[in-house]
Each structure stands twice: as structure tokens, then as C-alpha cells.
Design an enzyme around this catalytic site. Structure first.
Site, PDB file in Angstrom:
ATOM      1  N   ARG A  49     -49.146 134.670  26.817  1.00  0.00           N
ATOM      2  CA  ARG A  49     -50.217 135.601  26.497  1.00  0.00           C
ATOM      3  C   ARG A  49     -50.171 136.787  27.453  1.00  0.00           C
ATOM      4  O   ARG A  49     -49.832 136.647  28.617  1.00  0.00           O
ATOM      5  CB  ARG A  49     -51.580 134.918  26.622  1.00  0.00           C
ATOM      6  N   ASP A  51     -52.643 140.193  28.763  1.00  0.00           N
ATOM      7  CA  ASP A  51     -54.035 140.635  28.806  1.00  0.00           C
ATOM      8  C   ASP A  51     -54.233 141.940  28.045  1.00  0.00           C
ATOM      9  O   ASP A  51     -53.263 142.620  27.684  1.00  0.00           O
ATOM     10  CB  ASP A  51     -54.473 140.853  30.264  1.00  0.00           C
ATOM     11  N   TYR A 109     -41.696 140.125  34.331  1.00  0.00           N
ATOM     12  CA  TYR A 109     -42.561 141.279  34.142  1.00  0.00           C
ATOM     13  C   TYR A 109     -42.089 142.410  35.044  1.00  0.00           C
ATOM     14  O   TYR A 109     -41.500 142.178  36.111  1.00  0.00           O
ATOM     15  CB  TYR A 109     -44.011 140.945  34.510  1.00  0.00           C
ATOM     16  N   ARG A 196     -50.720 141.253  38.360  1.00  0.00           N
ATOM     17  CA  ARG A 196     -51.558 142.400  38.722  1.00  0.00           C
ATOM     18  C   ARG A 196     -52.223 142.205  40.075  1.00  0.00           C
ATOM     19  O   ARG A 196     -52.397 143.170  40.835  1.00  0.00           O
ATOM     20  CB  ARG A 196     -52.591 142.640  37.629  1.00  0.00           C
TER      21      ARG A 196
END
Length: 262
Positions: A49, A51, A109, A196
């Protein structure tokens, strides 16, 4: 029959990957398009998933259906029914026993920071603009404390539902290229907001507000309140899901400023 799709999307206008009551999840858009081509409901399962506001150049999903359609229908046809900020990039027949989530060995990422005094109009939803100078070398030094298997409680969101905070970061690097700072991270799995929160914490070191070794103390303390801010979603991209030799994936079509993280 199980099919595997490679998906890219601009997450700016979505409430994240997962299906939403208002239908504004990327999953909602994809399932609607697939269902129109199949002429019956199709459900998809993703590698992971993302965000709200987070982008993907290489999300991987699978879906099961007994409906037979040519490859062009599952790619060009589905793209016809998708909004312009989501696109199917490739299709594969699923290998035996393949599962988009559970077959993944790691996920990668990339986080993009535009570091300079002037903002960009075109990149406002694509990067984190940081006007204050950041020391990329200090951030890279700080990042070294996070590699390996650790309890990442200090870097998980309060609403994270994972049963354990232990994760293994296999790659974490910080590189500067002119005004660009790129943070690349690969792990076996991620906690909610983990990337993050790591980037926001490294930025504290980059600004000179703490030394590189402070990050080791934050990690050991396991207290989210001791770490840095949660960096904005706009700078984050899912750029690769590794399945080893189980799945042949074509290279991603990377936006300007991004680099492959494989």
C-alpha cells in the site's frame, strides 16, 4: 487464471492505494477499469500500500479471472478506462504460486528533495522542496546507522497496525546531484510512514540541527516523538518490487529526476 500487472500512478489526487469509501483509492480506479474490460467484478492485490499523495513507477498487482481477453485488452483496453493519472505499463501471466504481496523479496522507494532557495511550480506535487541548505554527506553518514535489521518503532506512524516494528533495511543511501537530493531505501517490508519519517529525521542532520550519531540514539530509543518530522508524501515513489527470478519485469518509465533503484 492469475495475471500480473505493472502499474504506475501519480498519487497526488488519490487517498492512497487502498480502496476507499469515496472510491478515491488507486485500487478503486484500477478495479473499475479491469471490471469493465472483463464485464464482471475484478479484485486486485498489490505488492504494498502507498499513502495519500505517494507515487509509484512500479507497483505490482495480481488479479484472478476465468475471463479470457487478449493482452491488448488487459493493457490498452484497461488504460482506456483508467483516469490519466494511473496507467498499466505491462502484463504477465503469473508464475505458479505467485502472490503480489507475499512473493515479494523486497520493496524499494526513492524520495526526492529539491534543495534550494527557489520553489518549482511544475514539481510542487513531485518533490519535497527544502529551501534551507542540506548537507548530503552528513545525511548519508546518519543513514548508515539505520541499515540492517532493527526495531524501527521510532520511525512508525502512531496508527501503524503492523504486529512488529522489526524490519531489515538492505539499502539506504543519500546522493546529491546539483539541487537534487535522492534518498534510496530498500527493505524486506516497511512500516506505515517509515520512509517519510526516516527522511524527515535525516533532514534534521542535513540542516545541522543534530549530528549523524543522533540518528543511532533515536533508533535505540524507539520513541517516535524523538525523531524528525514526517516528510511530505509528494517526494516519495515506489520504484521497484523484487521477486527474484520468479517474475520478469520490464524497466520502469521513470519521471525526470528519478533513477532506478534496482
Amino acid at each position: 487464471m492469475r495475471h500480473v500487472l505493472g502499474i504506475e500512478y501519480d498519487g497526488t489526487g488519490f487517498s492512497g492505494w487502498q480502496t476507499q469509501r469515496d472510491g478515491r483509492g488507486v485500487q478503486d480506479a484500477l478495479e473499475r477499469a479491469l471490471s469493465r474490460v472483463a464485464d464482471r467484478p475484478i479484485a486486485v492485490t498489490a505488492a504494498g500500500r502507498t499513502d495519500a499523495g505517494v507515487h509509484a513507477t512500479a507497483q505490482v498487482v495480481h488479479f484472478d479471472t476465468e475471463i479470457e481477453r487478449p493482452e491488448r485488452a488487459w493493457t490498452l483496453g484497461v488504460n482506456t478506462y483508467l483516469p490519466p493519472d494511473v496507467a498499466v505499463r505491462w502484463l504477465r501471466a503469473a508464475p505458479e504460486g505467485f502472490h503480489a504481496r507475499f512473493s515479494a523479496r523486497s520493496r524499494s522507494y526513492q524520495y526526492c528533495i529539491l534543495n534550494g532557495p527557489l520553489r518549482s511550480a511544475l514539481l510542487r506535487d513531485r518533490v519535497w522542496w527544502v529551501r534551507r541548505p542540506l548537507d548530503g554527506d552528513a545525511m548519508a553518514l546518519a543513514a548508515s546507522h539505520l541499515r540492517g535489521e532493527h526495531d524501527f518503532s521510532a520511525f512508525r506512524a502512531a496508527e501503524c497496525q503492523a504486529g512488529t516494528a522489526t524490519r531489515e533495511i538492505r539499502r539506504l543511501s543519500v546522493r546529491r546531484d546539483g539541487p537534487w537530493l535522492r534518498v534510496d531505501v530498500t527493505a524486506n517490508a516497511f512500516l506505515h510512514h517509515m520512509v517519510r519519517n526516516i527522511v524527515g529525521t535525516l533532514a534534521v542532520v542535513g540542516r545541522g540541527d543534530a549530528g549523524p550519531d543522533w540518528v543511532a540514539d533515536v533508533l535505540a530509543g524507539r520513541d517516535r516523538r524523538a525523531a524528525g518530522m514526517t516528510a511530505p508524501a509528494a517526494g516519495l515513489y515506489l520504484v521497484h518490487v523484487d521477486y527474484g527470478e520468479a517474475l520478469d519485469q520490464p524497466p520502469s518509465l521513470l519521471p525526470l529526476g528519478l533513477e532506478t533503484a534496482t
